[in-house]
Design an enzyme around this catalytic site. Structure first.
Site, PDB file in Angstrom:
ATOM      1  N   ARG A  78     -61.901   1.028 101.496  1.00  0.00           N
ATOM      2  CA  ARG A  78     -61.064  -0.105 101.992  1.00  0.00           C
ATOM      3  C   ARG A  78     -61.914  -1.459 102.164  1.00  0.00           C
ATOM      4  NH1 ARG A  78     -58.975  -1.892 107.151  1.00  0.00           N
ATOM      5  NH2 ARG A  78     -56.681  -2.825 106.884  1.00  0.00           N
ATOM      6  N   ASN A 155     -54.424  -7.331 107.397  1.00  0.00           N
ATOM      7  CA  ASN A 155     -55.161  -6.503 108.199  1.00  0.00           C
ATOM      8  C   ASN A 155     -54.171  -6.792 109.603  1.00  0.00           C
ATOM      9  OD1 ASN A 155     -57.080  -4.337 109.340  1.00  0.00           O
ATOM     10  ND2 ASN A 155     -57.544  -6.242 110.714  1.00  0.00           N
ATOM     11  N   GLU A 156     -53.854  -5.682 110.376  1.00  0.00           N
ATOM     12  CA  GLU A 156     -53.225  -5.739 111.692  1.00  0.00           C
ATOM     13  C   GLU A 156     -52.512  -6.928 112.122  1.00  0.00           C
ATOM     14  OE1 GLU A 156     -56.770  -5.020 114.234  1.00  0.00           O
ATOM     15  OE2 GLU A 156     -57.218  -3.219 113.332  1.00  0.00           O
ATOM     16  N   HIS A 222     -53.652   2.270 112.493  1.00  0.00           N
ATOM     17  CA  HIS A 222     -54.932   2.154 112.960  1.00  0.00           C
ATOM     18  C   HIS A 222     -55.124   2.999 114.288  1.00  0.00           C
ATOM     19  CE1 HIS A 222     -55.913  -1.521 110.375  1.00  0.00           C
ATOM     20  NE2 HIS A 222     -55.470  -0.506 109.779  1.00  0.00           N
ATOM     21  N   TYR A 224     -57.011   3.787 117.384  1.00  0.00           N
ATOM     22  CA  TYR A 224     -58.269   3.820 118.415  1.00  0.00           C
ATOM     23  C   TYR A 224     -57.891   4.247 119.873  1.00  0.00           C
ATOM     24  CZ  TYR A 224     -60.450   1.129 114.815  1.00  0.00           C
ATOM     25  OH  TYR A 224     -60.772   0.843 113.429  1.00  0.00           O
ATOM     26  N   GLU A 251     -57.462   3.004 109.536  1.00  0.00           N
ATOM     27  CA  GLU A 251     -58.715   2.680 110.234  1.00  0.00           C
ATOM     28  C   GLU A 251     -58.781   3.649 111.477  1.00  0.00           C
ATOM     29  OE1 GLU A 251     -59.683  -1.256 111.958  1.00  0.00           O
ATOM     30  OE2 GLU A 251     -59.195  -2.302 109.936  1.00  0.00           O
ATOM     31  N   TRP A 280     -63.436   3.543 110.093  1.00  0.00           N
ATOM     32  CA  TRP A 280     -63.942   2.004 110.253  1.00  0.00           C
ATOM     33  C   TRP A 280     -65.463   2.360 111.097  1.00  0.00           C
ATOM     34  CZ3 TRP A 280     -62.325  -2.951 109.045  1.00  0.00           C
ATOM     35  CH2 TRP A 280     -62.952  -3.749 109.566  1.00  0.00           C
TER      36      TRP A 280
END
Length: 455
Positions: A78, A155-156, A222, A224, A251, A280
């Site tokens: 990516r 992105n995001e 994503h 986290y 990610e 990531w």
């Protein structure tokens, strides 16, 4: 680069109101296509992403990274691009060169515009509509590359504010790209800095998918600090599987400033359920998250602990990646289950010579208070894949279970049985899943022995 998040603890997840079903679409310009929640390459072969993110726009001179990422086993990269609004624009010529580097190294290119990151909360962030302007401005570099390129619109998009229009904005962006002649598979990121703690993407994914005239859209979450428990990970991904909608972990890391993600479950559940993942990131992180570098100073001979984990660990890239069939040359790939090969991070639940099939289970008290507690049971497949599991235990101190998630729990007196639900029964060899429950106790709360039977 990631921004520190301030996110409220996730509540128990609610059941989806409806299940979406979509038929097999025609291949888009002989490129990637989506059917039944899976991604297929131009040959009609299922493709599961196994790769990493690479910050090309900030380190354009690091062109050797593509070959180095491939050499460590990845099948996808990516690539961070910029529209010119927040960072220097990547020109059509530069993007064409990135695609050629991907193709030369037999990597699928997921191209993303980073300038949208945190719109509504981050100063200077742009809208998805503005990102579409960029994609259409470089359309000449993208057209004809549908076999090798997936377009990740932005992105995001949206931080933790103003994200209520995500579904409408995303659907409109997809329709503009299609009207502009782009027939590639499109990837869309979740709001809330990509982590969708508000479940905005989860609950609106069906309508966004339906808005694509080609029904050729993949969703990217994503993971986290919001995804710091196995239950949160398996529930979120499992709901997309149940709905027949394609989901990718676009990610994730092994740690983050907003919490400690459960990377072992991300890797294991993704592998067991054919879900793509992209860690990531390769190298060059700043802003306090330098620990997310997989290699030091872009040197593939200096793998960090995170790099060792994602490339060489259990359910990692080297053991599980399969090259896209559209490439004429196919590099050797393992034919055995990833978790049967030795790894410094292999789960300790199995011995050096695990049984040929079956499963094991472990019981943990996650939290306890006067008269109540939260329990969790982790189920791990043995040396062979399983299609379902049943766990049993007997409370010795009169404990009772009042609610549960990620399993169907029943009891006869103090004897309890928990069976998988439809989205977490299939586990690859060595893969794990978890379910949780709320219980009551009085006097003592001893941990019972748990048995597991596979089907």
């Amino acid at each position: 680069m990631k921004k520190m998040l301030s996110v409220a603890g996730a509540a128990l997840l609610t059941v989806l109101a409806a299940v979406f079903a979509f038929g097999q679409p025609a291949h888009a310009a002989a490129g990637f296509s989506v059917a039944g929640g899976k991604l297929y390459d131009a040959n009609g072969t299922e493709f599961v992403m196994r790769g990493v993110n690479h910050a090309h726009t900030w380190y354009p001179q690091q062109t050797s990274s593509f070959a180095n990422i491939k050499a460590l086993g990845a099948n996808t990269v990516r690539v961070v691009l910029a529209s010119g609004d927040r960072w220097t624009k990547n020109s059509a010529a530069d993007v064409a060169n990135v695609i050629s580097l991907c193709r030369a190294n037999r990597l699928i290119c997921v191209l993303e515009v980073h300038d949208t990151t945190g719109y509504g909360e981050q100063s200077g962030a742009i809208t998805l509509d503005r990102a579409v302007d960029y994609w259409l401005s470089i359309a000449g570099a993208l057209q004809g590359q549908e076999k090798y390129v997936i377009v990740n619109i932005g992105n995001e998009p949206y931080g933790n504010q103003g994200y209520g229009t995500w579904a409408t904005d995303t659907a409109n962006a997809i329709k503009r790209l299609r009207a502009g002649g782009l027939t590639h598979t499109i990837m869309v990121d979740a709001p809330n800095w990509g982590q969708d703690w508000s479940f905005t993407m989860r609950d609106n994914a069906g309508s966004v998918f339906a808005a694509d005239p080609q029904k050729n859209t993949v969703f990217s979450i994503h993971m986290y600090g919001v995804f710091d428990t196995a239950a949160e990970i398996t529930d979120y991904l499992g709901r997309f599987r149940t709905a027949g909608l394609p989901i990718v972990v676009g990610e994730f890391g092994f740690n983050h400033s907003d919490g400690n993600p459960d990377e072992d479950t991300i890797l294991a559940y993704s592998q067991a359920n054919g879900i793509g993942y992209l860690g990531w990131s390769w190298s060059g992180n700043g802003g306090g998250v330098e620990y997310l570098d997989m290699v030091t100073n872009f040197d593939p001979n200096q793998l960090t602990n995170w790099g060792q984990r994602i490339f060489n660990g259990a359910n990692g890239i080297k053991a599980t990646a399969r090259e896209a069939s559209v490439f004429a040359g196919t590099s050797p790939s393992p034919t055995t289950s990833p978790t049967t090969s030795p790894s410094p991070t292999t789960s300790p639940t199995g011995g050096p010579t695990p049984p040929p099939a079956g499963c094991t289970a472990s019981y943990t008290i996650v939290n306890s208070w006067q008269g109540g507690f939260q329990g969790e049971v982790k189920v791990t497949a043995g040396a062979a894949a399983i299609t379902g599991w049943t766990t049993k235990w007997t409370f010795a101190n009169g404990q009772t279970v009042s609610q549960s998630w990620n399993a169907t729990v029943s009891n006869s007196g103090s004897a309890y049985t928990a069976r998988n639900v439809d989205y977490n029964g299939r586990l690859g060899a060595g893969a794990s899943t978890s379910f949780g429950f709320i219980g009551s106790w009085n006097g003592s709360n001893a941990v019972p022995a748990v048995t597991c039977t596979a089907s």
